[in-house]
Scaffold this active site. Structure first.
Site, mmCIF file in Angstrom:
data_model
loop_
_atom_site.group_PDB
_atom_site.id
_atom_site.type_symbol
_atom_site.label_atom_id
_atom_site.label_comp_id
_atom_site.label_asym_id
_atom_site.label_seq_id
_atom_site.Cartn_x
_atom_site.Cartn_y
_atom_site.Cartn_z
ATOM 1 N N SER A 1 5.915 -10.286 -34.731
ATOM 2 C CA SER A 1 4.973 -9.027 -34.950
ATOM 3 C C SER A 1 4.880 -8.490 -35.950
ATOM 4 C CB SER A 1 5.399 -8.253 -33.729
ATOM 5 O OG SER A 1 6.906 -7.819 -33.928
ATOM 6 N N ASP B 1 10.209 3.293 -33.332
ATOM 7 C CA ASP B 1 9.837 2.063 -33.894
ATOM 8 C C ASP B 1 10.205 2.066 -35.559
ATOM 9 O OD1 ASP B 1 9.053 -0.331 -34.683
ATOM 10 O OD2 ASP B 1 7.218 -0.324 -33.865
ATOM 11 N N HIS C 1 8.110 -2.027 -37.131
ATOM 12 C CA HIS C 1 6.786 -2.210 -37.797
ATOM 13 C C HIS C 1 6.092 -1.056 -38.634
ATOM 14 C CE1 HIS C 1 7.354 -4.054 -33.615
ATOM 15 N NE2 HIS C 1 6.776 -5.196 -34.346
#
Length: 422
Positions: free
Chosen positions: A140, A398, A401
């Protein structure tokens, strides 16, 4: 007597002319030296004009250390696009849409010490990629970089441009008909086969990797002209089992490898063997991204919630190593460094076998930017209730990312500088 007077007059006129010449020359030097070096400015203007039209006149990538530099706040020329204007934006990276108010993370420009990165020019890149296929292969974070690339080039496409977005199993790709250009992303978090290969339903526990199996994936990107690989984050899990046999087969043998990093090395050996046998060395350009720094949920070091500024410079990020920071204090970071050494060793061995893979060392420059992670400002499958996320940031933040626009744009700007030289 007349001729003598004439010569005296002529000599006086010569002296006067010489004096005037010296005076004019002096004022010219003063004028041209005022504030700026005119000749250097002229040379720079020529250099800029040529670099816009020809990749041959852009600085040599071999002479420029892209990875040693500093972050410069620049709210005039950055961001390179608007989050809301990118049709490819995904909820995991849309920090502004999901409530982030401080947007300074969008305005930082990476400045190498001894050269300038060329400003991203989508039109020029599409000309370079005409008739070519560029595929990002990985997890990702690789997808994060792919979405960034699409957002960067989108503004260069005319409204009438014929754009096709396709899904084929693990492969998603954007095709630009006018240029016959394909820019795609292939989901393969371990590069080799695993039980986590479903692009939407990932296996979060009981992960199994078939370290000697890659053909199932590779056949989908073996015709690419440019391949950008990434594989680190999923290898951090210590509980991965190694599979001999086919995924899902009752006859398959599952083993636990005592040396945890050995699993990664085995997988990279399979990957490198495939490249040596299958890649077209005169056509295909290969890149491997170094590890993106991150902190997993639950780790106390390097958390990104409420971080709004880049880290103060402790020591320079350089192409030869990873700077110690709050990221580097986490257990996942220490493991990541060991995996990075395996990648470097693998790429060196590949080069001795005649396969050149450009190692894009973005770890050090990215380590400054804990402010640029989504934290709680992204879409979540469980909840998008902002109040709930703020009450429990350790569960939701998060720090893996990156927000877009943001740090992956710089990765692509560095990648772009290499692609211009193809």
């Amino acid at each position: 007597m007349w001729p003598v007077k004439t010569w005296e007059t002529v000599l006086k006129l010569h002296h006067i002319a010489a004096g005037l010449f010296i005076l004019v020359f002096f004022f010219a030097v003063v004028y041209l030296s005022h504030d700026i070096n005119y000749l250097n400015l002229f040379k720079n203007q020529i250099r800029v004009k040529r670099s816009e039209s020809s990749a041959d006149n852009i600085y040599s990538s071999q002479q420029c250390d892209h990875f040693s530099g500093r972050w410069v706040y620049d709210n005039v020329s950055y961001p390179l696009y608007e989050e809301s204007q990118c049709a490819f934006m995904e909820g995991a990276f849309a920090c502004q849409k999901y409530g982030r108010k401080n947007l300074k993370y969008q305005n930082w420009r990476w400045q190498p010490h001894h050269c300038n990165l060329p400003r991203f020019n989508g039109t020029l890149l599409l000309e370079k990629l005409k008739g070519k296929k560029l595929i990002f292969v990985g997890d990702s974070l690789c997808r994060n970089q792919w979405v960034s690339m699409l957002c960067l080039i989108e503004s260069s496409l005319p409204p009438s441009s014929i754009k096709m977005f396709n899904f084929t199993g693990n492969l998603q790709y954007f095709h630009i008909k006018e240029h016959e250009t394909t820019i795609g992303f292939y989901w393969s978090p371990f590069l080799v086969e695993s039980n986590c290969d479903d692009p939407w339903q990932h296996q979060s526990a009981g992960q199994t990797v078939r370290v000697h199996g890659i053909e199932k994936h590779a056949r989908h990107w073996n015709d690419a002209d440019i391949l950008v690989f990434d594989s680190y984050a999923w290898w951090i899990n210590y509980d991965i089992q190694v599979l001999w046999g086919s995924v899902g087969s009752p006859d398959a043998i599952h083993k636990t490898v005592a040396m945890k990093d050995r699993r990664f090395e085995m997988a990279l050996n399979t990957w490198s063997d495939w490249l040596e046998i299958n890649v077209n060395r005169s056509k295909t350009k290969l890149f491997f991204m170094s590890a993106s720094p991150y902190t997993l949920r639950g780790e106390t070091w390097g958390q990104c919630y409420n971080v709004t500024e880049p880290e103060a410079k402790v020591e320079e990020a350089s192409s030869s190593g990873i700077r110690y920071s709050s990221y580097s204090s986490s257990s996942s970071s220490r493991r990541r460094k060991r995996l990075a050494s395996i990648v470097e060793s693998t790429l060196q061995k590949l080069e001795t076998r005649g396969v050149r893979v450009e190692y894009v060392r973005i770890t050090g420059l990215s380590e400054y930017r804990r402010d640029a992670h989504p934290s709680i400002y992204r879409s979540f499958y469980t909840t998008n209730n902002q109040k709930q996320k703020k009450l429990d940031p350790n569960s939701y933040a998060d720090c893996v990312h990156w927000c877009l626009p943001g740090v992956p744009d710089v990765w692509n700007q560095i990648l772009y500088s290499f692609l211009l030289l193809i």
